[in-house]
Scaffold this motif. Structure first.
Motif, PDB file in Angstrom:
ATOM      1  N   PRO A  12       0.845  -1.199   0.000  1.00  0.00           N
ATOM      2  CA  PRO A  12       0.000   0.000   0.000  1.00  0.00           C
ATOM      3  C   PRO A  12       0.879   1.246   0.000  1.00  0.00           C
ATOM      4  O   PRO A  12       1.838   1.323   0.766  1.00  0.00           O
ATOM      5  CB  PRO A  12      -0.767  -0.105   1.330  1.00  0.00           C
ATOM      6  N   TYR A  14       0.867   5.640  -0.221  1.00  0.00           N
ATOM      7  CA  TYR A  14       0.125   6.898  -0.211  1.00  0.00           C
ATOM      8  C   TYR A  14       1.139   8.044  -0.189  1.00  0.00           C
ATOM      9  O   TYR A  14       1.922   8.161   0.757  1.00  0.00           O
ATOM     10  CB  TYR A  14      -0.782   6.947   1.017  1.00  0.00           C
ATOM     11  N   GLU A  16       3.966   8.459  -1.871  1.00  0.00           N
ATOM     12  CA  GLU A  16       5.325   7.938  -1.697  1.00  0.00           C
ATOM     13  C   GLU A  16       6.152   8.122  -2.958  1.00  0.00           C
ATOM     14  O   GLU A  16       7.073   7.349  -3.216  1.00  0.00           O
ATOM     15  CB  GLU A  16       5.290   6.437  -1.326  1.00  0.00           C
ATOM     16  N   ASP A  45      -3.185   4.444  -2.677  1.00  0.00           N
ATOM     17  CA  ASP A  45      -4.327   4.799  -1.832  1.00  0.00           C
ATOM     18  C   ASP A  45      -4.716   6.272  -2.038  1.00  0.00           C
ATOM     19  O   ASP A  45      -4.743   7.042  -1.085  1.00  0.00           O
ATOM     20  CB  ASP A  45      -3.929   4.509  -0.373  1.00  0.00           C
ATOM     21  N   ASN A  73      -8.248   8.710  -0.996  1.00  0.00           N
ATOM     22  CA  ASN A  73      -7.571   8.038   0.103  1.00  0.00           C
ATOM     23  C   ASN A  73      -8.589   7.285   0.968  1.00  0.00           C
ATOM     24  O   ASN A  73      -9.413   7.899   1.643  1.00  0.00           O
ATOM     25  CB  ASN A  73      -6.813   9.095   0.926  1.00  0.00           C
ATOM     26  N   ASP A  96       5.129  -2.392   3.899  1.00  0.00           N
ATOM     27  CA  ASP A  96       5.086  -0.958   3.631  1.00  0.00           C
ATOM     28  C   ASP A  96       5.989  -0.630   2.445  1.00  0.00           C
ATOM     29  O   ASP A  96       6.966  -1.323   2.185  1.00  0.00           O
ATOM     30  CB  ASP A  96       5.582  -0.171   4.849  1.00  0.00           C
ATOM     31  N   GLY A  97       5.671   0.465   1.775  1.00  0.00           N
ATOM     32  CA  GLY A  97       6.460   0.852   0.596  1.00  0.00           C
ATOM     33  C   GLY A  97       7.475   1.945   0.882  1.00  0.00           C
ATOM     34  O   GLY A  97       7.919   2.628  -0.024  1.00  0.00           O
ATOM     35  N   ASP A  98       7.836   2.125   2.163  1.00  0.00           N
ATOM     36  CA  ASP A  98       8.750   3.220   2.478  1.00  0.00           C
ATOM     37  C   ASP A  98      10.111   2.738   2.949  1.00  0.00           C
ATOM     38  O   ASP A  98      10.928   3.506   3.441  1.00  0.00           O
ATOM     39  CB  ASP A  98       8.125   4.136   3.542  1.00  0.00           C
ATOM     40  N   GLN A 100      10.653   0.789   5.473  1.00  0.00           N
ATOM     41  CA  GLN A 100      10.714   0.491   6.910  1.00  0.00           C
ATOM     42  C   GLN A 100      10.467  -0.991   7.197  1.00  0.00           C
ATOM     43  O   GLN A 100      10.678  -1.433   8.317  1.00  0.00           O
ATOM     44  CB  GLN A 100       9.713   1.359   7.677  1.00  0.00           C
ATOM     45  N   ARG A 201      12.720   5.707   7.415  1.00  0.00           N
ATOM     46  CA  ARG A 201      12.110   5.792   6.081  1.00  0.00           C
ATOM     47  C   ARG A 201      13.184   6.116   5.052  1.00  0.00           C
ATOM     48  O   ARG A 201      14.113   6.845   5.354  1.00  0.00           O
ATOM     49  CB  ARG A 201      11.131   6.959   6.064  1.00  0.00           C
ATOM     50  N   SER A 206       6.096   9.991   7.860  1.00  0.00           N
ATOM     51  CA  SER A 206       4.986   9.119   8.227  1.00  0.00           C
ATOM     52  C   SER A 206       3.662   9.860   8.013  1.00  0.00           C
ATOM     53  O   SER A 206       3.594  11.071   8.165  1.00  0.00           O
ATOM     54  CB  SER A 206       5.127   8.712   9.688  1.00  0.00           C
ATOM     55  N   HIS A 207       2.611   9.086   7.686  1.00  0.00           N
ATOM     56  CA  HIS A 207       1.318   9.727   7.409  1.00  0.00           C
ATOM     57  C   HIS A 207       0.406   9.766   8.618  1.00  0.00           C
ATOM     58  O   HIS A 207      -0.677  10.294   8.560  1.00  0.00           O
ATOM     59  CB  HIS A 207       0.596   8.985   6.293  1.00  0.00           C
ATOM     60  N   TRP A 208       0.872   9.170   9.701  1.00  0.00           N
ATOM     61  CA  TRP A 208      -0.027   9.054  10.857  1.00  0.00           C
ATOM     62  C   TRP A 208       0.031  10.290  11.717  1.00  0.00           C
ATOM     63  O   TRP A 208       1.099  10.695  12.171  1.00  0.00           O
ATOM     64  CB  TRP A 208       0.345   7.835  11.704  1.00  0.00           C
TER      65      TRP A 208
HETATM   66  N1  UDP Z   1      -0.308   4.302   3.716  1.00  0.00           N
HETATM   67  C1  UDP Z   1      -1.454   4.102   2.947  1.00  0.00           C
HETATM   68  N2  UDP Z   1      -2.560   4.870   3.179  1.00  0.00           N
HETATM   69  C2  UDP Z   1      -2.594   5.827   4.162  1.00  0.00           C
HETATM   70  C3  UDP Z   1      -1.438   5.977   4.978  1.00  0.00           C
HETATM   71  C4  UDP Z   1      -0.315   5.207   4.717  1.00  0.00           C
HETATM   72  O1  UDP Z   1      -1.462   3.248   2.045  1.00  0.00           O
HETATM   73  O2  UDP Z   1      -3.623   6.482   4.319  1.00  0.00           O
HETATM   74  C5  UDP Z   1       0.907   3.481   3.444  1.00  0.00           C
HETATM   75  C6  UDP Z   1       2.203   4.261   3.314  1.00  0.00           C
HETATM   76  O3  UDP Z   1       2.402   4.727   1.992  1.00  0.00           O
HETATM   77  C7  UDP Z   1       3.249   3.245   3.718  1.00  0.00           C
HETATM   78  C8  UDP Z   1       2.510   2.423   4.773  1.00  0.00           C
HETATM   79  O4  UDP Z   1       1.120   2.640   4.558  1.00  0.00           O
HETATM   80  O5  UDP Z   1       3.623   2.392   2.655  1.00  0.00           O
HETATM   81  C9  UDP Z   1       2.890   2.832   6.184  1.00  0.00           C
HETATM   82  O6  UDP Z   1       2.644   4.215   6.358  1.00  0.00           O
HETATM   83  P1  UDP Z   1       3.606   5.183   7.177  1.00  0.00           P
HETATM   84  O7  UDP Z   1       5.024   4.949   6.798  1.00  0.00           O
HETATM   85  O8  UDP Z   1       3.081   6.550   7.002  1.00  0.00           O
HETATM   86  O9  UDP Z   1       3.336   4.685   8.664  1.00  0.00           O
HETATM   87  P2  UDP Z   1       4.400   4.340   9.817  1.00  0.00           P
HETATM   88  O10 UDP Z   1       5.552   3.614   9.183  1.00  0.00           O
HETATM   89  O11 UDP Z   1       4.787   5.635  10.396  1.00  0.00           O
HETATM   90  O12 UDP Z   1       3.616   3.465  10.749  1.00  0.00           O
END
Ligand code: UDP
Ligand code: MG
Length: 311
Positions: A12, A14, A16, A45, A73, A96-98, A100, A201, A206-208
């Motif tokens: 997933p 978003y 990125e 997303d 989204n 995740d696609g970042d 991490q 990352r 982060s998107h949260w």
């Molecule tokens: N992501 C998504 N939709 C959203 C928020 C995040 O698909 O509404 C994806 C984001 O692109 C990533 C993964 O979920 O690949 C984890 O998100 P993020 O790195 O922001 O979260 P964290 O690693 O801080 O938990």
């Protein structure tokens, strides 16, 4: 399912765009060294940046890559669901696609699967990049979740390998409010844990938001346990006992002719019982809200287009 494809990756993404190319550069050599047939499914997303055009470029260059784009989204859980629905492989890895979720773990995950484990979960060993708030709230959430639902989600991540059987089990669950981590653990299948330390990352942020995390935690707790409702009932009974005692005392004072103005105690009783009532109502409200969302049964996401053509 396509029996020729052994492994599907569901990713997933978003907003990125800056991460996708370095991420693919890290992922590709590891996948190619596995010498098996794989597919990579990016679920966009509803990104507002160039993510979709990057996915299209990658899909044009590599036949193994596919992309699905949402109309807006819908959230990571919806993106994971779409990926699981589209995946063709006998094993499906969600990551995740970042960067991490290190792709270097993939060979070990596959080994565990080949040994017969239907579920392989990557667990966060160290989180050097997480803030104190993130670490404390993650612990608190896992402890509450364990107490209320019995699911052990300590140090858990969404980085998991699922056998086709597990994917089918998840897809057979009709619920709309989804929590991937909880659902895979809920299946109860034998799982193999692999510890990893969470890298930073590759780029971006982060998107949260803190509020978003609290909301997600509340949803997960409420959808996996009705215990808070029973606790509410229990505290109602405790309140009733206290009221009986207070009532007896009030009657006694009246009969004994020593009833005083009692302003402080009256105020306290009203305040405590009043707020307990509101809290209880609020809790009920959360459950009713969830029922409302579920009963509407709207689709979890809508697809705008895919790399194979417009849907
Ligand atoms: N992501 C998504 N939709 C959203 C928020 C995040 O698909 O509404 C994806 C984001 O692109 C990533 C993964 O979920 O690949 C984890 O998100 P993020 O790195 O922001 O979260 P964290 O690693 O801080 O938990
Ligand atoms: Mg991340």
């Amino acid at each position: 399912m396509n029996p020729n494809i052994t492994l599907s990756l569901v990713i997933p993404v978003y907003n990125e765009a800056v991460v996708l190319t370095p991420f693919w550069q890290e992922l590709a050599p590891i996948l190619n060294a596995l010498t098996l047939r794989y597919e990579v499914l990016f679920v966009d997303d509803g990104s507002q940046d160039d993510t979709w055009s990057r996915i299209r470029q990658l899909a044009a260059q590599h036949a193994e890559i596919r992309g699905v784009r949402f109309t807006r989204n819908f959230g990571k859980e919806a993106a994971i669901l779409a990926g699981l629905e589209q995946a063709q492989g006998q094993a499906v890895v969600v990551m995740d696609g970042d960067g991490q979720h290190p792709p270097s773990l993939l060979p070990e995950m596959l080994d565990a699967w080949w040994q017969g484990y239907p579920l392989v979960v990557a667990c966060k060993k160290e989180r050097p990049n997480d803030s104190l708030f993130a670490r404390v709230s993650a612990r608190l959430f896992a402890a509450l979740m364990h107490r209320l639902s019995g699911l052990d989600l300590v140090n858990s991540a969404d980085y998991r390998l699922l056998d086709r059987k597990v994917v089918s089990a998840l897809l057979a669950c009709p619920e709309k409010i989804r929590f991937f981590r909880g659902m895979t653990t809920w299946t109860g299948v034998q799982s193999y844990p692999i510890a990893f330390s969470v890298p930073a990352r590759l780029a971006g942020e982060s998107h949260w938001s803190k509020l978003g995390l609290v909301k997600m935690a509340l949803y997960a707790l409420v959808s996996y346990s009705a215990k808070p409702l029973y606790y509410l009932f229990g505290s109602g009974i405790a309140g009733l006992l206290v009221s009986v005692l207070l009532g007896l005392q009030a009657l006694y004072s009246w009969l004994a002719g020593i009833a005083v103005s009692g302003w402080t105690s009256l105020t306290l009783v009203i305040l405590i019982f009043g707020s307990a009532n509101l809290l209880g109502l609020g809790l009920l409200g959360i459950y009713v809200g969830q029922l409302f969302e579920e009963i509407k049964a709207r689709p979890s996401y809508l697809i705008r287009e895919t790399t194979n053509g417009i849907v």
